[in-house]
Design a protein around this motif. Structure first.
Motif, PDB file in Angstrom:
ATOM      1  N   MET A  47       9.505  -7.270  -9.093  1.00 55.08           N
ATOM      2  CA  MET A  47       8.187  -7.842  -9.331  1.00 55.08           C
ATOM      3  C   MET A  47       8.018  -9.031  -8.387  1.00 55.08           C
ATOM      4  O   MET A  47       8.981  -9.706  -8.058  1.00 55.08           O
ATOM      5  CB  MET A  47       8.073  -8.341 -10.783  1.00 55.08           C
ATOM      6  N   THR A  48       6.790  -9.287  -7.969  1.00 56.27           N
ATOM      7  CA  THR A  48       6.526 -10.478  -7.169  1.00 56.27           C
ATOM      8  C   THR A  48       6.584 -11.694  -8.087  1.00 56.27           C
ATOM      9  O   THR A  48       6.570 -11.547  -9.308  1.00 56.27           O
ATOM     10  CB  THR A  48       5.139 -10.400  -6.507  1.00 56.27           C
ATOM     11  N   PRO A  49       6.620 -12.923  -7.502  1.00 53.56           N
ATOM     12  CA  PRO A  49       6.645 -14.132  -8.359  1.00 53.56           C
ATOM     13  C   PRO A  49       5.470 -14.186  -9.332  1.00 53.56           C
ATOM     14  O   PRO A  49       5.569 -14.795 -10.392  1.00 53.56           O
ATOM     15  CB  PRO A  49       6.589 -15.277  -7.344  1.00 53.56           C
ATOM     16  N   ASN A  50       4.353 -13.554  -8.987  1.00 55.52           N
ATOM     17  CA  ASN A  50       3.194 -13.545  -9.881  1.00 55.52           C
ATOM     18  C   ASN A  50       3.188 -12.340 -10.814  1.00 55.52           C
ATOM     19  O   ASN A  50       2.172 -12.051 -11.445  1.00 55.52           O
ATOM     20  CB  ASN A  50       1.897 -13.576  -9.071  1.00 55.52           C
ATOM     21  N   GLY A  51       4.300 -11.631 -10.857  1.00 54.78           N
ATOM     22  CA  GLY A  51       4.423 -10.537 -11.810  1.00 54.78           C
ATOM     23  C   GLY A  51       3.732  -9.260 -11.371  1.00 54.78           C
ATOM     24  O   GLY A  51       3.389  -8.432 -12.202  1.00 54.78           O
ATOM     25  N   ARG A  52       3.528  -9.100 -10.069  1.00 56.04           N
ATOM     26  CA  ARG A  52       2.909  -7.872  -9.589  1.00 56.04           C
ATOM     27  C   ARG A  52       3.980  -6.910  -9.095  1.00 56.04           C
ATOM     28  O   ARG A  52       5.035  -7.329  -8.641  1.00 56.04           O
ATOM     29  CB  ARG A  52       1.915  -8.177  -8.469  1.00 56.04           C
ATOM     30  N   ASN A  53       3.667  -5.643  -9.187  1.00 53.40           N
ATOM     31  CA  ASN A  53       4.636  -4.627  -8.800  1.00 53.40           C
ATOM     32  C   ASN A  53       3.970  -3.644  -7.845  1.00 53.40           C
ATOM     33  O   ASN A  53       2.865  -3.174  -8.094  1.00 53.40           O
ATOM     34  CB  ASN A  53       5.147  -3.906 -10.051  1.00 53.40           C
ATOM     35  N   ARG A  54       4.685  -3.351  -6.746  1.00 57.20           N
ATOM     36  CA  ARG A  54       4.119  -2.504  -5.683  1.00 57.20           C
ATOM     37  C   ARG A  54       3.787  -1.102  -6.193  1.00 57.20           C
ATOM     38  O   ARG A  54       2.711  -0.564  -5.905  1.00 57.20           O
ATOM     39  CB  ARG A  54       5.125  -2.419  -4.532  1.00 57.20           C
ATOM     40  N   ILE A  55       4.702  -0.514  -6.964  1.00 63.69           N
ATOM     41  CA  ILE A  55       4.493   0.854  -7.442  1.00 63.69           C
ATOM     42  C   ILE A  55       3.271   0.919  -8.365  1.00 63.69           C
ATOM     43  O   ILE A  55       2.462   1.838  -8.274  1.00 63.69           O
ATOM     44  CB  ILE A  55       5.752   1.374  -8.174  1.00 63.69           C
ATOM     45  N   VAL A  56       3.149  -0.075  -9.249  1.00 58.89           N
ATOM     46  CA  VAL A  56       2.002  -0.113 -10.164  1.00 58.89           C
ATOM     47  C   VAL A  56       0.709  -0.230  -9.356  1.00 58.89           C
ATOM     48  O   VAL A  56      -0.278   0.463  -9.622  1.00 58.89           O
ATOM     49  CB  VAL A  56       2.145  -1.291 -11.160  1.00 58.89           C
ATOM     50  N   ALA A  57       0.727  -1.094  -8.325  1.00 62.90           N
ATOM     51  CA  ALA A  57      -0.461  -1.271  -7.480  1.00 62.90           C
ATOM     52  C   ALA A  57      -0.813   0.029  -6.766  1.00 62.90           C
ATOM     53  O   ALA A  57      -1.997   0.374  -6.635  1.00 62.90           O
ATOM     54  CB  ALA A  57      -0.214  -2.389  -6.464  1.00 62.90           C
ATOM     55  N   ILE A  58       0.198   0.766  -6.307  1.00 61.34           N
ATOM     56  CA  ILE A  58      -0.040   2.042  -5.622  1.00 61.34           C
ATOM     57  C   ILE A  58      -0.694   3.041  -6.584  1.00 61.34           C
ATOM     58  O   ILE A  58      -1.674   3.713  -6.240  1.00 61.34           O
ATOM     59  CB  ILE A  58       1.292   2.623  -5.075  1.00 61.34           C
ATOM     60  N   ILE A  59      -0.169   3.107  -7.804  1.00 60.42           N
ATOM     61  CA  ILE A  59      -0.720   4.041  -8.799  1.00 60.42           C
ATOM     62  C   ILE A  59      -2.173   3.679  -9.099  1.00 60.42           C
ATOM     63  O   ILE A  59      -3.048   4.547  -9.138  1.00 60.42           O
ATOM     64  CB  ILE A  59       0.156   4.033 -10.081  1.00 60.42           C
ATOM     65  N   PHE A  60      -2.445   2.381  -9.284  1.00 57.17           N
ATOM     66  CA  PHE A  60      -3.820   1.929  -9.542  1.00 57.17           C
ATOM     67  C   PHE A  60      -4.727   2.278  -8.361  1.00 57.17           C
ATOM     68  O   PHE A  60      -5.855   2.734  -8.548  1.00 57.17           O
ATOM     69  CB  PHE A  60      -3.850   0.419  -9.783  1.00 57.17           C
ATOM     70  N   ALA A  61      -4.232   2.042  -7.125  1.00 55.13           N
ATOM     71  CA  ALA A  61      -5.055   2.259  -5.938  1.00 55.13           C
ATOM     72  C   ALA A  61      -5.432   3.730  -5.801  1.00 55.13           C
ATOM     73  O   ALA A  61      -6.572   4.064  -5.472  1.00 55.13           O
ATOM     74  CB  ALA A  61      -4.312   1.776  -4.691  1.00 55.13           C
ATOM     75  N   GLU A  99      -5.364   2.600   0.891  1.00 55.07           N
ATOM     76  CA  GLU A  99      -4.613   1.376   0.565  1.00 55.07           C
ATOM     77  C   GLU A  99      -3.344   1.704  -0.210  1.00 55.07           C
ATOM     78  O   GLU A  99      -2.317   1.056  -0.037  1.00 55.07           O
ATOM     79  CB  GLU A  99      -5.509   0.417  -0.222  1.00 55.07           C
ATOM     80  N   GLY A 100      -3.442   2.718  -1.078  1.00 53.45           N
ATOM     81  CA  GLY A 100      -2.257   3.145  -1.814  1.00 53.45           C
ATOM     82  C   GLY A 100      -1.169   3.630  -0.876  1.00 53.45           C
ATOM     83  O   GLY A 100       0.006   3.287  -1.033  1.00 53.45           O
ATOM     84  N   VAL A 101      -1.571   4.422   0.138  1.00 51.01           N
ATOM     85  CA  VAL A 101      -0.607   4.938   1.112  1.00 51.01           C
ATOM     86  C   VAL A 101      -0.017   3.785   1.927  1.00 51.01           C
ATOM     87  O   VAL A 101       1.184   3.754   2.195  1.00 51.01           O
ATOM     88  CB  VAL A 101      -1.279   5.988   2.032  1.00 51.01           C
ATOM     89  N   LEU A 102      -0.864   2.814   2.308  1.00 49.37           N
ATOM     90  CA  LEU A 102      -0.378   1.662   3.071  1.00 49.37           C
ATOM     91  C   LEU A 102       0.663   0.874   2.265  1.00 49.37           C
ATOM     92  O   LEU A 102       1.671   0.414   2.812  1.00 49.37           O
ATOM     93  CB  LEU A 102      -1.546   0.740   3.463  1.00 49.37           C
ATOM     94  N   MET A 103       0.399   0.726   0.954  1.00 53.22           N
ATOM     95  CA  MET A 103       1.358   0.004   0.110  1.00 53.22           C
ATOM     96  C   MET A 103       2.625   0.822  -0.095  1.00 53.22           C
ATOM     97  O   MET A 103       3.705   0.277  -0.295  1.00 53.22           O
ATOM     98  CB  MET A 103       0.715  -0.349  -1.242  1.00 53.22           C
ATOM     99  N   LEU A 104       2.469   2.149  -0.013  1.00 56.81           N
ATOM    100  CA  LEU A 104       3.619   3.047  -0.173  1.00 56.81           C
ATOM    101  C   LEU A 104       4.605   2.878   0.983  1.00 56.81           C
ATOM    102  O   LEU A 104       5.820   2.907   0.781  1.00 56.81           O
ATOM    103  CB  LEU A 104       3.112   4.493  -0.239  1.00 56.81           C
TER     104      LEU A 104
END
Ligand SMILES: [Zn+2]
Length: 116
Positions: A47-61, A99-104
């Motif tokens: 998780m990032t310091p702000n509690g964000r997660n790359r995989i979760v962001a990809i799924i949302f995107a 954006e999801g692919v870019l984060m992937l």
């Protein structure tokens, strides 16, 4: 007192015989049965310091990109509103997938630097 209740922090119960074994053990030394990872406990990564997660962001995107949900999740509320306003056009959905692919393809470090 049941002796199986004495499980230490680095130990787990064998999925086959219930013996206490090392949590990283792949095969139970007592019964020899290979330990299966528990279902639905796949690693989402750091998780990032702000509690964000790359995989979760990809799924949302990818799934909810047309509503800008990933933008809200990443703290980019202004962009989230823009996506929401234009969700009828279908464009945010396409941009969201991109954006999801870019984060992937992004590493967790890059993700943290950008959205942490
Ligand atoms: Zn066992």
């Amino acid at each position: 007192m049941n002796e199986t209740s004495q499980k230490g922090p680095n130990e787990k119960y064998c999925s086959e015989c219930g013996a206490i074994i090392r949590s990283k053990a792949e095969i139970c030394p007592k019964c020899g049965v290979r330990q299966l990872p528990p279902p639905f406990s796949f690693n989402l990564g750091p998780m990032t310091p702000n509690g964000r997660n790359r995989i979760v962001a990809i799924i949302f995107a990818i799934l909810l990109g047309s509503f800008g949900i990933h933008k809200f999740y990443l703290g980019l509320t202004g962009w989230g509103v823009v996506y929401l306003l234009f969700c009828w056009s279908g464009v945010p959905a396409i941009v969201g997938i991109i954006e999801g692919v870019l984060m992937l393809v992004m590493t967790d470090e890059e993700f943290t630097n950008r959205f942490g």
